[in-house]
Design a protein around this motif. Structure first.
Motif, PDB file in Angstrom:
ATOM      1  N   VAL A  48       0.822  -1.264   0.055  1.00  0.00           N
ATOM      2  CA  VAL A  48       0.146   0.078  -0.126  1.00  0.00           C
ATOM      3  C   VAL A  48       0.930   1.238   0.057  1.00  0.00           C
ATOM      4  CG1 VAL A  48      -1.867   1.418   1.392  1.00  0.00           C
ATOM      5  CG2 VAL A  48      -1.770  -1.357   1.317  1.00  0.00           C
ATOM      6  N   LEU A  83      -1.196  -0.602   9.299  1.00  0.00           N
ATOM      7  CA  LEU A  83      -1.015  -1.292   8.206  1.00  0.00           C
ATOM      8  C   LEU A  83       0.356  -2.101   8.406  1.00  0.00           C
ATOM      9  CD1 LEU A  83      -1.244   1.418   5.263  1.00  0.00           C
ATOM     10  CD2 LEU A  83      -2.682  -0.821   5.411  1.00  0.00           C
ATOM     11  N   HIS A 110       1.136  -5.674   6.321  1.00  0.00           N
ATOM     12  CA  HIS A 110       1.050  -5.065   5.147  1.00  0.00           C
ATOM     13  C   HIS A 110       2.368  -4.627   4.567  1.00  0.00           C
ATOM     14  CE1 HIS A 110      -3.141  -6.007   4.599  1.00  0.00           C
ATOM     15  NE2 HIS A 110      -3.534  -5.538   5.321  1.00  0.00           N
ATOM     16  N   ASP A 132      -0.854  -2.662  -4.523  1.00  0.00           N
ATOM     17  CA  ASP A 132      -2.150  -3.340  -4.512  1.00  0.00           C
ATOM     18  C   ASP A 132      -3.199  -1.970  -4.087  1.00  0.00           C
ATOM     19  OD1 ASP A 132      -1.452  -5.911  -4.794  1.00  0.00           O
ATOM     20  OD2 ASP A 132      -0.304  -5.705  -2.788  1.00  0.00           O
ATOM     21  N   GLY A 133      -2.722  -0.997  -3.338  1.00  0.00           N
ATOM     22  CA  GLY A 133      -3.579  -0.058  -2.906  1.00  0.00           C
ATOM     23  C   GLY A 133      -2.763   1.330  -2.828  1.00  0.00           C
ATOM     24  N   VAL A 145      -3.283   5.138  -0.293  1.00  0.00           N
ATOM     25  CA  VAL A 145      -4.301   5.743   0.328  1.00  0.00           C
ATOM     26  C   VAL A 145      -3.514   7.526   0.276  1.00  0.00           C
ATOM     27  CG1 VAL A 145      -5.278   6.229   2.656  1.00  0.00           C
ATOM     28  CG2 VAL A 145      -4.472   3.960   2.006  1.00  0.00           C
ATOM     29  N   VAL A 168      -7.106  -0.627  -5.663  1.00  0.00           N
ATOM     30  CA  VAL A 168      -7.979   0.506  -4.839  1.00  0.00           C
ATOM     31  C   VAL A 168      -6.986   1.806  -4.660  1.00  0.00           C
ATOM     32  CG1 VAL A 168      -7.321  -0.987  -2.609  1.00  0.00           C
ATOM     33  CG2 VAL A 168      -9.431   0.460  -2.723  1.00  0.00           C
ATOM     34  N   LEU A 210      -8.063   4.936  -1.921  1.00  0.00           N
ATOM     35  CA  LEU A 210      -8.774   5.623  -0.859  1.00  0.00           C
ATOM     36  C   LEU A 210      -8.126   6.942  -0.963  1.00  0.00           C
ATOM     37  CD1 LEU A 210      -8.521   3.182   2.253  1.00  0.00           C
ATOM     38  CD2 LEU A 210     -10.191   3.119   0.416  1.00  0.00           C
ATOM     39  N   LEU A 270     -10.007  -0.849   2.496  1.00  0.00           N
ATOM     40  CA  LEU A 270      -8.974  -1.616   1.555  1.00  0.00           C
ATOM     41  C   LEU A 270      -9.180  -2.970   1.297  1.00  0.00           C
ATOM     42  CD1 LEU A 270      -5.558   0.051   3.109  1.00  0.00           C
ATOM     43  CD2 LEU A 270      -6.519   0.426   0.800  1.00  0.00           C
ATOM     44  N   GLU A 271      -9.838  -3.597   2.471  1.00  0.00           N
ATOM     45  CA  GLU A 271      -9.916  -5.124   2.160  1.00  0.00           C
ATOM     46  C   GLU A 271     -11.205  -5.716   1.469  1.00  0.00           C
ATOM     47  OE1 GLU A 271      -8.930  -6.200   6.370  1.00  0.00           O
ATOM     48  OE2 GLU A 271      -6.890  -5.992   6.044  1.00  0.00           O
ATOM     49  N   ASP A 306     -13.999  -5.504  -1.167  1.00  0.00           N
ATOM     50  CA  ASP A 306     -13.963  -5.248  -2.408  1.00  0.00           C
ATOM     51  C   ASP A 306     -15.188  -4.546  -3.269  1.00  0.00           C
ATOM     52  OD1 ASP A 306     -11.306  -5.838  -2.945  1.00  0.00           O
ATOM     53  OD2 ASP A 306     -11.627  -7.932  -3.664  1.00  0.00           O
TER      54      ASP A 306
END
Ligand code: NAP
Length: 298
Positions: free
Chosen positions: A3, A20, A25, A58-59, A61, A105, A107, A209-210, A212
């Protein structure tokens, strides 16, 4: 997940990165200075991001932005507030859309300021935007996510209320006066404050985040907003201090300027976390009387 977090040195970002990493993560902090291991650099005014330093992600923020409540909203300050949110979001969204593969994703921070000053109206994610500088800023900030959403990145717009933490932000700024017994309501105290504990904000971000299924606007607020008067009494009780010295609106305007006072400090937003609750998120701090002692003890 791997992330990327922008604004990672801030109040929310530092707590989020800790959580995180604590959950196993990998975090890549997007920083505006020379990067250290585990960081990648960006230069928002120049419009550049070191994508090679990001790796496969993957993500994301995105929390960066010059402080909304830090100083008076002079014309130059307003330009910085906009550029550091709308400009950075547009840069990030365009950049993420070009990655192969794209992250799953994004955020993106926004604020309940989106709704403007709405009196006693009960607001949810379907409520229309309000009016004024801050509402316009939030609307543009949210729209700037579009290139990421169009590229198939699940994009969540985090409409945060006041994040309550003893470590910083609005609550920490009020604590010294309240601890001296010199605290009191702001203006007439009838304006609604939509708040969320820092702990629940971070838990909700991990949940988003988790999970979907969630995209679009998500109100990051506790289920029970309170008026400023009720908040003030609860804070006084939690600190075992009187909190009966009101701060008149005119005095606030002299110190902080009309824009910040009328659109942020005295604006009324009675916001409910409909999307989070519908998705099954369980708040740890639902009401201000149980939240404040836990936050102050933390
Ligand atoms: N805290 C709240 O109650 C609250 C409520 C509603 C919305 N929000 C929004 O949520 C986000 C995070 O809030 P926060 O309380 O963690 O904010 P914060 O403590 O002020 O941190 C924001 C971070 O943004 C980066 N930043 C500062 N000035 C910048 C600029 N000119 N250009 C680009 N980046 C800049 C800095 O990180 P680096 O130095 O690491 O780049 C800073 O640590 C913000 O966008 C805020 O508006 C917060």
């Amino acid at each position: 997940m791997r992330v990327v977090v922008s604004g990672s040195s801030g109040l929310i970002g530092s707590a989020l990165c800790r959580a995180l990493e604590g959950s196993g993560h990998d975090v890549v902090r997007l920083v505006r200075r020379t990067p250290r291991p585990g960081e990648s650099s960006w230069d928002p005014p120049a419009g550049t991001i070191d994508t090679a330093g990001l790796g496969r992600i993957d993500g994301v923020v995105h929390l960066a932005g010059a402080g909304i409540g830090d100083r008076r909203w002079s014309p130059a300050r307003r330009r910085l507030l906009v550029a550091s949110r709308v400009g950075t979001t547009a840069l990030l969204a365009r950049t993420l859309a070009r990655l192969d593969p794209v992250p799953r994703v994004l955020l993106n921070a926004s604020a309940t300021g989106f709704y403007g000053d709405r009196g006693d109206e009960v607001l949810n994610e379907e409520s229309p935007a309000g009016t004024g500088f801050l509402a316009d800023l939030c609307r543009q900030w949210e729209q700037a996510v579009a290139p990421a959403a169009e590229a198939g990145i699940r994009s969540v717009r985090l409409r945060s209320g006041i994040v309550l933490s003893a470590a910083g932000g609005a609550l920490a700024r009020q604590l010294p006066l309240f601890r001296l017994g010199l605290g009191g309501r702001l203006g007439n105290g009838r304006q609604w404050t939509s708040w969320v504990s820092g702990e629940d904000w971070v838990r909700a971000a991990l949940f988003l985040l988790e999970h979907d299924t969630l995209a679009g606007p998500v109100n990051m607020v506790a289920p029970e907003p309170v008026t400023n008067g009720v908040f003030t009494s609860a804070l006084g009780r939690s600190l075992h201090r009187p909190a009966v010295l009101p701060v008149p609106a005119t005095a606030l305007r002299v110190v902080f300027g009309r824009g910040l006072v009328d659109e942020a400090l005295l604006a009324s937003q009675r916001v409910h976390p409909v999307a989070l609750e519908a998705a099954g998120f369980a708040f740890r701090h639902r009401d201000i009387d149980t939240a404040l002692p836990a936050i102050l003890a933390g």
